[in-house]
Design a protein around this motif. Structure first.
Motif, PDB file in Angstrom:
ATOM      1  N   CYS A  49      -9.472  -6.314   8.008  1.00 59.69           N
ATOM      2  CA  CYS A  49      -8.438  -5.489   7.358  1.00 59.69           C
ATOM      3  C   CYS A  49      -7.258  -6.329   6.870  1.00 59.69           C
ATOM      4  O   CYS A  49      -6.235  -5.766   6.452  1.00 59.69           O
ATOM      5  CB  CYS A  49      -7.920  -4.420   8.323  1.00 59.69           C
ATOM      6  N   ASP A  50      -7.390  -7.635   6.970  1.00 60.60           N
ATOM      7  CA  ASP A  50      -6.318  -8.546   6.552  1.00 60.60           C
ATOM      8  C   ASP A  50      -4.986  -8.203   7.213  1.00 60.60           C
ATOM      9  O   ASP A  50      -3.912  -8.393   6.640  1.00 60.60           O
ATOM     10  CB  ASP A  50      -6.172  -8.539   5.026  1.00 60.60           C
ATOM     11  N   HIS A  51      -5.072  -7.696   8.441  1.00 65.11           N
ATOM     12  CA  HIS A  51      -3.862  -7.301   9.175  1.00 65.11           C
ATOM     13  C   HIS A  51      -2.933  -8.484   9.406  1.00 65.11           C
ATOM     14  O   HIS A  51      -1.710  -8.302   9.525  1.00 65.11           O
ATOM     15  CB  HIS A  51      -4.282  -6.674  10.513  1.00 65.11           C
ATOM     16  N   HIS A  53      -1.906 -10.543   7.399  1.00 63.88           N
ATOM     17  CA  HIS A  53      -0.928 -10.585   6.313  1.00 63.88           C
ATOM     18  C   HIS A  53      -0.281  -9.231   6.030  1.00 63.88           C
ATOM     19  O   HIS A  53       0.821  -9.171   5.489  1.00 63.88           O
ATOM     20  CB  HIS A  53      -1.590 -11.074   5.016  1.00 63.88           C
ATOM     21  N   ARG A  54      -0.970  -8.153   6.388  1.00 66.77           N
ATOM     22  CA  ARG A  54      -0.520  -6.816   6.011  1.00 66.77           C
ATOM     23  C   ARG A  54       0.066  -6.032   7.185  1.00 66.77           C
ATOM     24  O   ARG A  54       0.257  -4.808   7.085  1.00 66.77           O
ATOM     25  CB  ARG A  54      -1.699  -6.039   5.390  1.00 66.77           C
ATOM     26  N   TRP A  55       0.382  -6.716   8.278  1.00 67.45           N
ATOM     27  CA  TRP A  55       0.878  -6.022   9.464  1.00 67.45           C
ATOM     28  C   TRP A  55       2.147  -5.203   9.207  1.00 67.45           C
ATOM     29  O   TRP A  55       2.315  -4.140   9.833  1.00 67.45           O
ATOM     30  CB  TRP A  55       1.080  -7.008  10.616  1.00 67.45           C
ATOM     31  N   GLU A  57       2.885  -3.278   6.738  1.00 69.21           N
ATOM     32  CA  GLU A  57       2.414  -1.981   6.241  1.00 69.21           C
ATOM     33  C   GLU A  57       1.780  -1.172   7.381  1.00 69.21           C
ATOM     34  O   GLU A  57       1.972   0.043   7.472  1.00 69.21           O
ATOM     35  CB  GLU A  57       1.389  -2.207   5.123  1.00 69.21           C
ATOM     36  N   ASP A  58       1.054  -1.860   8.262  1.00 68.50           N
ATOM     37  CA  ASP A  58       0.386  -1.152   9.358  1.00 68.50           C
ATOM     38  C   ASP A  58       1.389  -0.650  10.396  1.00 68.50           C
ATOM     39  O   ASP A  58       1.223   0.452  10.956  1.00 68.50           O
ATOM     40  CB  ASP A  58      -0.665  -2.060   9.996  1.00 68.50           C
ATOM     41  N   VAL A 398      -9.589   2.372   5.027  1.00 68.91           N
ATOM     42  CA  VAL A 398      -9.367   1.052   4.441  1.00 68.91           C
ATOM     43  C   VAL A 398     -10.452   0.795   3.398  1.00 68.91           C
ATOM     44  O   VAL A 398     -11.643   0.882   3.692  1.00 68.91           O
ATOM     45  CB  VAL A 398      -9.389  -0.063   5.508  1.00 68.91           C
ATOM     46  N   GLN A 403      -8.214  -3.600   0.176  1.00 70.44           N
ATOM     47  CA  GLN A 403      -7.369  -3.485   1.365  1.00 70.44           C
ATOM     48  C   GLN A 403      -6.359  -2.342   1.263  1.00 70.44           C
ATOM     49  O   GLN A 403      -5.401  -2.269   2.034  1.00 70.44           O
ATOM     50  CB  GLN A 403      -6.641  -4.814   1.664  1.00 70.44           C
ATOM     51  N   ARG A 404      -6.595  -1.438   0.346  1.00 72.60           N
ATOM     52  CA  ARG A 404      -5.721  -0.267   0.236  1.00 72.60           C
ATOM     53  C   ARG A 404      -5.884   0.622   1.458  1.00 72.60           C
ATOM     54  O   ARG A 404      -6.997   0.957   1.863  1.00 72.60           O
ATOM     55  CB  ARG A 404      -6.028   0.513  -1.036  1.00 72.60           C
ATOM     56  N   ARG A 405      -4.778   1.048   2.054  1.00 79.00           N
ATOM     57  CA  ARG A 405      -4.769   1.959   3.193  1.00 79.00           C
ATOM     58  C   ARG A 405      -4.448   3.372   2.706  1.00 79.00           C
ATOM     59  O   ARG A 405      -3.480   3.574   1.956  1.00 79.00           O
ATOM     60  CB  ARG A 405      -3.686   1.559   4.205  1.00 79.00           C
TER      61      ARG A 405
END
Length: 422
Positions: A49-51, A53-55, A57-58, A398, A403-405
């Motif tokens: 989920c590329d978390h 880099h995208r944490w 947003e999460d 996802v 990688q759009r949530r």
């Protein structure tokens, strides 16, 4: 008065990606998932989920959801790879705290560094001591802000799936010869407890996946009892009672236990994490060497994974723990509960699943079980181990290409549920 923890849960290899960044060393899941035929369609967690880099947003998704806790796991390979690993988790912890969310990290969720596997992995007793050192290292950095720590996730599943049957990393099919793996994980837990407390941890838990064992007929009760011993009591009795259950039904003795081990393993803990998905139906053995046969449960709805949906099994399981352990049972936290669904966004079957299990949880509490938290699995659709990206457990959809949530119906339902509970 304690604050009930309402959260979601994830695991490092399943969401982080960034498999080769910032010094991270390979894990057994990097190795396993890149071996042909090990995972469905050859999927790997290289990106997930590329978390990593995208944490941000999460974390924002969790804040909007209204949870007050987040169970995530720390990747031992990322910490082993140098300071950038702990820098990442420090940023994540600080952001969670800023959002009013209690960070609840798990130190081992199956991604053992390959370097340690090359030295024997969990079959090597030294890995337990290495884990305690790793726990101390992480807590030294974060325990001033993180009060609650989970040592291990599901040592039963990691033993059986990864070392007895070989369908998970590291892919060993040792059957009952995998029992030292169980013991060394429990020893790692026990060694980590004082290490975490010395670094300032206020609460230390362990997370176990457990299942009610149902006898297909009254004549199959011995088979159900044997399965309950393997799945539930083998991993909880040493922690809570300081002894192993009777393993004679399996024709084995725990001769890998050394003097003093059980005293270490049974160091007092502050919470027991229980992951519940479904009961297990057992019949009498038909000759494969085990004292039970696994049977299919019929008459219930099933998830996309084919797992039966039995909400009352959660209440049944919790009552069985209260009855078995009595005052030795610490406060309980449901650290995983959820279902896979093929419905991309309008996942009404997941809403029904959550409704039923949360009602069962309330019933167990009404019957005297001290449950103090519930973590829905999972925040995000993610890499589902040997199933790759085919089983979606997320409250948030996802798109693994972009990688759009996108929050699902279950996300919006859970948000309203939490609002109403407050």
């Amino acid at each position: 008065m304690h604050t009930f923890l309402w959260g979601t849960a994830t695991a490092s290899y399943q969401i982080e990606g960034a498999a080769h960044e910032d010094g991270r060393v390979p894990s057994i899941w990097d190795t396993f998932s890149h071996e042909p035929g090990r995972t469905r369609d050859g999927h790997t967690g290289d990106v997930a989920c590329d978390h990593y880099h995208r944490w941000p947003e999460d974390v924002a998704l969790m804040k909007e959801l209204g949870v007050n806790a987040y169970r995530f796991s720390i990747a031992w390979p990322r910490v082993m790879g140098g300071p950038a690993g702990l820098d990442f988790y420090e940023r994540l912890v600080d952001a969670l705290l800023d959002a009013g969310i209690t960070p609840t990290p798990t130190l081992f969720h199956w991604d053992l560094p390959q370097e340690l596997q090359d030295r024997g992995g969990w079959l090597n007793r030294d890995t337990a001591h290495r884990f305690a050192g790793y726990a101390a290292q992480v807590a030294a950095r974060l325990a001033d802000r993180v009060s609650t720590w989970i040592t291990l996730n599901e040592p039963f599943a990691h033993t059986i799936e990864g070392h007895a049957l070989g369908v998970h990393a590291p892919g060993q099919a040792l059957m009952l010869d995998s029992l030292p793996v169980a013991h060394h994980q429990l020893l790692a837990h026990g060694l980590a407890v004082p290490a975490l407390r010395a670094a300032g941890a206020e609460q230390v838990w362990i997370t176990q996946n457990c299942s009610p064992a149902w006898a297909a007929t009254p004549a199959d009760q011995a088979a159900a009892d044997a399965y309950a011993t393997l799945h539930n009591w083998l991993f909880n009795d040493p922690v809570l009672l300081g002894r192993y259950p009777d393993l004679s039904a399996f024709g084995v003795e725990p001769d890998f236990v050394r003097d003093g081990d059980l005293e270490i393993i049974s160091a007092p803990i502050d919470g027991l994490g229980i992951n519940y998905y479904n009961p297990t139906l057992l019949g009498s053995p038909t000759g494969d060497g085990l004292p039970f046969d696994l049977l299919e449960i019929t008459g219930y709805p099933t998830t996309a994974f084919g797992w039966p949906v039995v909400p009352d099994g959660l209440r049944e399981l919790l009552i069985s723990f209260k009855d078995r352990y009595g005052t030795a049972l610490p406060p309980v936290y449901i650290t995983e509960n959820g279902c896979s669904s093929d419905e991309p966004l309008d996942d009404q079957e997941r809403v029904t699943f959550l409704e039923g299990h949360l009602a069962a949880l309330d019933q167990a509490r009404a019957e005297g079980v001290d449950v103090r938290g519930y973590f829905a699995w999972s925040l995000l659709d993610n890499f589902e181990w040997a199933e790759g990206y085919h089983q979606r457990f997320g409250l948030v959809h996802v798109d693994f290409e972009t990688q759009r949530r996108t929050p699902k119906a279950s996300y919006h339902w859970f948000r309203k549920y939490l609002e109403d509970r407050r």
